[in-house]
Enzyme design. Structure first.
Site, PDB file in Angstrom:
ATOM      1  N   GLY A 166     -25.799  24.360  75.156  1.00 49.39           N
ATOM      2  CA  GLY A 166     -24.371  24.079  75.141  1.00 49.39           C
ATOM      3  C   GLY A 166     -24.109  22.646  75.552  1.00 49.39           C
ATOM      4  O   GLY A 166     -24.933  22.029  76.243  1.00 49.39           O
ATOM      5  N   GLN A 225     -19.401  15.677  78.842  1.00 48.43           N
ATOM      6  CA  GLN A 225     -20.760  15.164  79.038  1.00 48.43           C
ATOM      7  C   GLN A 225     -21.075  13.970  78.146  1.00 48.43           C
ATOM      8  O   GLN A 225     -22.040  13.243  78.404  1.00 48.43           O
ATOM      9  CB  GLN A 225     -21.790  16.264  78.776  1.00 48.43           C
ATOM     10  CG  GLN A 225     -21.725  17.403  79.783  1.00 48.43           C
ATOM     11  CD  GLN A 225     -22.692  18.497  79.417  1.00 48.43           C
ATOM     12  OE1 GLN A 225     -22.365  19.396  78.653  1.00 48.43           O
ATOM     13  NE2 GLN A 225     -23.901  18.427  79.940  1.00 48.43           N
ATOM     14  N   CYS A 257     -28.727  22.084  83.007  1.00 48.24           N
ATOM     15  CA  CYS A 257     -27.645  21.315  82.383  1.00 48.24           C
ATOM     16  C   CYS A 257     -28.221  20.024  81.826  1.00 48.24           C
ATOM     17  O   CYS A 257     -29.036  19.377  82.497  1.00 48.24           O
ATOM     18  CB  CYS A 257     -26.590  20.993  83.449  1.00 48.24           C
ATOM     19  SG  CYS A 257     -25.200  20.046  82.828  1.00 48.24           S
ATOM     20  N   LEU A 258     -27.792  19.646  80.630  1.00 55.42           N
ATOM     21  CA  LEU A 258     -28.298  18.402  80.033  1.00 55.42           C
ATOM     22  C   LEU A 258     -27.909  17.184  80.874  1.00 55.42           C
ATOM     23  O   LEU A 258     -28.543  16.145  80.781  1.00 55.42           O
ATOM     24  CB  LEU A 258     -27.775  18.245  78.594  1.00 55.42           C
ATOM     25  CG  LEU A 258     -28.308  19.278  77.580  1.00 55.42           C
ATOM     26  CD1 LEU A 258     -27.647  19.070  76.225  1.00 55.42           C
ATOM     27  CD2 LEU A 258     -29.825  19.190  77.456  1.00 55.42           C
ATOM     28  N   HIS A 303     -17.351  22.264  82.895  1.00 57.60           N
ATOM     29  CA  HIS A 303     -17.439  20.820  82.600  1.00 57.60           C
ATOM     30  C   HIS A 303     -16.059  20.260  82.240  1.00 57.60           C
ATOM     31  O   HIS A 303     -15.718  19.136  82.611  1.00 57.60           O
ATOM     32  CB  HIS A 303     -18.388  20.555  81.427  1.00 57.60           C
ATOM     33  CG  HIS A 303     -19.838  20.485  81.803  1.00 57.60           C
ATOM     34  ND1 HIS A 303     -20.330  19.582  82.720  1.00 57.60           N
ATOM     35  CD2 HIS A 303     -20.915  21.197  81.366  1.00 57.60           C
ATOM     36  CE1 HIS A 303     -21.652  19.748  82.831  1.00 57.60           C
ATOM     37  NE2 HIS A 303     -22.032  20.727  82.029  1.00 57.60           N
ATOM     38  N   HIS A 313     -20.188  27.967  82.104  1.00 55.25           N
ATOM     39  CA  HIS A 313     -20.781  26.687  82.515  1.00 55.25           C
ATOM     40  C   HIS A 313     -20.099  25.516  81.789  1.00 55.25           C
ATOM     41  O   HIS A 313     -19.695  24.532  82.412  1.00 55.25           O
ATOM     42  CB  HIS A 313     -22.288  26.732  82.209  1.00 55.25           C
ATOM     43  CG  HIS A 313     -23.027  25.461  82.448  1.00 55.25           C
ATOM     44  ND1 HIS A 313     -24.032  25.337  83.387  1.00 55.25           N
ATOM     45  CD2 HIS A 313     -22.931  24.233  81.868  1.00 55.25           C
ATOM     46  CE1 HIS A 313     -24.502  24.106  83.378  1.00 55.25           C
ATOM     47  NE2 HIS A 313     -23.855  23.410  82.457  1.00 55.25           N
ATOM     48  N   GLU A 314     -19.939  25.654  80.465  1.00 55.86           N
ATOM     49  CA  GLU A 314     -19.347  24.560  79.678  1.00 55.86           C
ATOM     50  C   GLU A 314     -17.858  24.401  79.997  1.00 55.86           C
ATOM     51  O   GLU A 314     -17.345  23.279  80.032  1.00 55.86           O
ATOM     52  CB  GLU A 314     -19.546  24.789  78.177  1.00 55.86           C
ATOM     53  CG  GLU A 314     -20.991  24.922  77.706  1.00 55.86           C
ATOM     54  CD  GLU A 314     -21.906  23.820  78.186  1.00 55.86           C
ATOM     55  OE1 GLU A 314     -21.445  22.690  78.427  1.00 55.86           O
ATOM     56  OE2 GLU A 314     -23.111  24.097  78.354  1.00 55.86           O
TER      57      GLU A 314
END
Ligand code: NI
Length: 173
Positions: free
Chosen positions: A46, A51, A92-93, A138, A134-135
């Protein structure tokens, strides 16, 4: 399609609150396509627009094993949450190499606009439910490490800063 640079924790821009998308136009569709390319390239499940330093409510996901089921969520809202909670390991990226346990609702119902601008709704469970929550965090400027203890978070912060210093010196050399 272009690969977009991904902000790394503790970049303060990750704490920006995203604004709703006013219109799903060519600009947004280009953003969605670039975000999908960036997510697949980074082997993530995701990616939120936050991000890639775009502060509008756009998320892309693919939680399939085959990596060919892209999901686009524009202006997503969670309309129902299970009382049941579930703990799983998250990564997480924006916080590469760090994985830790976070508690989330086991199931959520999500309403969003798709890439075509049309509203749709789906129920998520398992990895997809984790990923949605999670997203969506963000988009309100929250990174998953904020659920961890202050001690753990500080350690992760130091590790990330050291990692980026090392990468910078490699680039300069
Ligand atoms: Ni993330």
């Amino acid at each position: 399609m272009a690969l977009l640079p991904i902000l790394r924790f503790p970049d303060p821009r990750l704490h920006t609150i995203a604004q709703p998308v006013a219109q799903v136009d060519d600009r947004i569709r280009r953003l969605v396509d670039d975000m999908l390319a960036t997510m697949y390239d980074a082997e993530g499940v995701g990616l939120a627009a936050t991000q890639v330093d775009v502060h509008e409510r756009v998320i892309v996901m693919d939680t399939s094993d085959s990596r060919d089921q892209p999901r686009v969520l524009i202006n997503p809202e969670i309309t129902a949450r299970s009382a049941e909670m579930h703990v799983s390991d998250e990564g997480c990226l924006s916080v590469p190499t760090i994985y830790d346990r976070v508690e989330r609702h086991a199931r959520v119902t999500v309403r969003a606009l798709g890439r075509d601008g049309q509203p749709y709704e789906f129920e998520a469970e398992g990895l997809t439910a984790v990923c949605v929550q999670h997203e969506m965090d963000h988009l309100i400027g929250k990174v998953f490490v904020e659920y961890l203890s202050p001690l753990k978070r500080d350690r992760i912060k130091s590790k990330m800063l050291k990692k980026s210093r090392e990468e910078q010196s490699r680039i300069r050399r």
